[in-house]
Design an enzyme around this catalytic site. Sequence first.
Site, PDB file in Angstrom:
ATOM      1  N   ASP A 172      39.684  38.012  74.040  1.00  0.00           N
ATOM      2  CA  ASP A 172      39.869  36.930  73.323  1.00  0.00           C
ATOM      3  C   ASP A 172      39.694  35.462  74.277  1.00  0.00           C
ATOM      4  O   ASP A 172      39.649  34.449  73.585  1.00  0.00           O
ATOM      5  CB  ASP A 172      41.170  36.802  72.439  1.00  0.00           C
ATOM      6  CG  ASP A 172      41.097  37.603  71.115  1.00  0.00           C
ATOM      7  OD1 ASP A 172      40.087  37.985  70.791  1.00  0.00           O
ATOM      8  OD2 ASP A 172      42.209  37.848  70.633  1.00  0.00           O
ATOM      9  N   ASP A 205      38.486  45.207  63.931  1.00  0.00           N
ATOM     10  CA  ASP A 205      39.815  44.675  64.525  1.00  0.00           C
ATOM     11  C   ASP A 205      40.821  45.587  64.396  1.00  0.00           C
ATOM     12  O   ASP A 205      41.052  46.212  63.583  1.00  0.00           O
ATOM     13  CB  ASP A 205      40.070  43.160  64.121  1.00  0.00           C
ATOM     14  CG  ASP A 205      40.203  42.327  65.333  1.00  0.00           C
ATOM     15  OD1 ASP A 205      41.055  42.962  66.508  1.00  0.00           O
ATOM     16  OD2 ASP A 205      39.964  41.320  65.313  1.00  0.00           O
TER      17      ASP A 205
HETATM   18  C1  GLA Z   1      41.372  38.837  67.016  1.00  0.00           C
HETATM   19  C2  GLA Z   1      40.099  39.039  67.486  1.00  0.00           C
HETATM   20  C3  GLA Z   1      39.325  37.639  67.519  1.00  0.00           C
HETATM   21  C4  GLA Z   1      39.320  37.280  66.107  1.00  0.00           C
HETATM   22  C5  GLA Z   1      40.719  37.181  65.450  1.00  0.00           C
HETATM   23  C6  GLA Z   1      40.623  37.324  63.909  1.00  0.00           C
HETATM   24  O1  GLA Z   1      42.142  38.199  67.742  1.00  0.00           O
HETATM   25  O2  GLA Z   1      40.092  39.448  68.602  1.00  0.00           O
HETATM   26  O3  GLA Z   1      38.060  37.797  68.037  1.00  0.00           O
HETATM   27  O4  GLA Z   1      38.569  37.956  65.133  1.00  0.00           O
HETATM   28  O5  GLA Z   1      41.239  38.439  65.673  1.00  0.00           O
HETATM   29  O6  GLA Z   1      42.008  36.985  63.255  1.00  0.00           O
END
Ligand code: GLA
Length: 746
Positions: free
Chosen positions: A557, A487
């Site tokens: 997301d 990420d």
């Molecule tokens: C980001 C990712 C999510 C999740 C969060 C965790 O927003 O896109 O899918 O993994 O971080 O903090």
Amino acid sequence: MNSMCLHLRTYYRILLAVSFSLAALHAHPQPAKASIRFDAANKAFRIDGGNISYVFGVNDLNELQPIYWGARLGATDGFTQPHTLHEVASFDLSTSVTPQEFAGWGAGLYVEPALKVTFPDGNRDLVLHYVSHHIDGDVLTIRLKDVERDVFVEVRYEMDPATGILGRSAIIQNQTSAPLVVEQAAAATWTLPHGTDYTLDYLTGRWAGEDQLQQEKIMPGARVLESRRGSTGHQNNPWFAVERAHTSDQDAGEVWFGALAWSGSWRITVEQDQLQQVRITGGYNPFDFGYKLNAGETLATPVFYGGYSHDGIGGASRLLHRFELTRILPQRPNPRPRPVLYNSWEATEFRVDEAGQMALAEKAASIGVERFVMDDGWFGQRKDDHAGLGDWYVNKEKFPNGLTPLIDRVHALGMDFGLWVEPEMVNPNSDLYRQHPDWVLNFAGRPRTEGRNQLVLNLARPEVRAYVFGFLDKLVTENQIAFLKWDYNRNWSEPGWPAVAPDEQKQVYVKYIDNLYSILRELRAKHPGLEIESCSGGGGRVDLGIMGLTDQVWTSDNTDPFDRLTIQDGFTYGYTPGVMMAWVTDSPNSFNHRSTSLDYRFLSSMQGSLGVGANLKNWQDADFATAKHLIAEYKQIRETVQHGSLYRLISPRNGSEFFVTESVALDRSQAAVFALLHSSQFGYSYPRIYLRGLDPKAQYRLHWITEKPGGNLPETASGEYWMNGGIDLELKGDFQATALRLDRVQ
Ligand code: GLA
């Protein structure tokens, strides 16, 4: 060589004059090798691959000048040497009106240059002339040199013989005896045939709203697509397409398209000059750029890929998908299908622990999930997003015995194990930051702007690179981890690098990304079975650069199944559904508070690479039964959906009530069709669906993936029937969906 006289000024006319029938083009055999030829008498290079010819030459001034880019020309067609165009007025110098393949900024160039430098004596004039060339298989390299100084540029063309997609890049070499500053460096300039009836397609967005397709007529002036954020960004994606004589038929018409393989700040400029010449230049973003190149040093640009389709924007994306699967992805040319995964994020957020994750894993295994991924929260002092990033040791309160018991349980349940990491970031509240506050991007003495309570580690620093590689290597060596979700949850601020000399600090824009790529490369080499997902708060880092080192991407997301339709539709213009992760999550969805059935959520996600992210602890027996059934159905079509040919039959954009996609297996033995309805109005029927891409003479048997809706359809019929007769679906109500599969009868 036959001298069918091709001259740039007659470019457009020739396009019309060179007559090809579409059938003949389709019948064109696809050679295993691209053909690259140099006609020494006419100083013209011709590159053929797929159904494409790309032609340029060395003009009377010794510059590289484009001649032709489009549908494959006749094997014996030749070209005369290109000539510089005359100055049109004293305000339109020959330099600016004559297109170039790779122009230095000098001699009165007013359009976007490929390269702009400043020498230490204040000279900023750079005029690049042809010196020599070299052909090696599918690669053509041409050496250019400034007319006076020892600045050399190697421009590179690599043709993919199957798709006709050409990769263009450049290496800038400072062979003078003094440093110079590269202020602007593009990978390539693409030149379109003269004309005005062009429509530009590009992708814009934001966090949780990625990949919105924009379409606009190309007008005089420049449209700039870019990221100044240090990474690819959600806001613009480094992909474009240009349609000539745009029609609403996705699969008809001429389209030129391109994508930049770079995960740092980038820019693509689409400009139509005062003489209606359209050029597209892309590479490093010149904003705040300034790469000091010492004597003897080189700077390589990213690769800018470009292609052409005569089968419309649909054909363009199918070529790109094929190219990504066979030439870009780490497991090219035959990436293994994405396993169905479960991810804990939406179920537990930061509240992960051994018992809770084991309970989820058991439920996930029961519905056919193949990979269990534990998301954020397992490390350091991570209770929320205020602390822990940088401290990549297992949190003992949550996992007193380390990760092994959970991983063993996941394996015993028949799944492999994946883990979330965010390697490039640090929370100020972490041991790492307390020890190394100088490791982040910053300007000395200035405030450090936080995003989600975190700062960006300066990966360009060798010790940071070593730290990041070190902890990842240890994590993967000590635990049986099959998959990392990598990420990256903010963009840059204060991009300073106080540890190096002031005139070297701007190298961070290149060296950071080079180190990111090298960590990924080294990690993969050392752990060959490891798969990685590129995530940046959803789809903030999706480009052909990162895709060469990661197996899949987190699309957004936003997991609202209806919002996802437009995001996924936009995504597929540039990128294959084979990397497009799509999870089924809970209803009502947290973004829009929209309630949808589990069937609808599955059918939205099954159009990409399927995952589940719901809180399975709240599911009822009926939910498990539905999920189990649909995951089993998905496994029957996933090769077709992930690696087949995508036809976007009805677009979900512009307020459409309907959305239909069809994926056809490469050998046309199967098709999967998804039809979704937002809401019925006035009792109107669902529009008839005409399938595409089937074998017209073959017989296909119909299988319903979800419960058969009303309506009368044959059990078996020909490809001709499904394509010409079409399919009427009785789909009524709000947020309704159905899916079917056609299997060729042997
Ligand atoms: C980001 C990712 C999510 C999740 C969060 C965790 O927003 O896109 O899918 O993994 O971080 O903090």
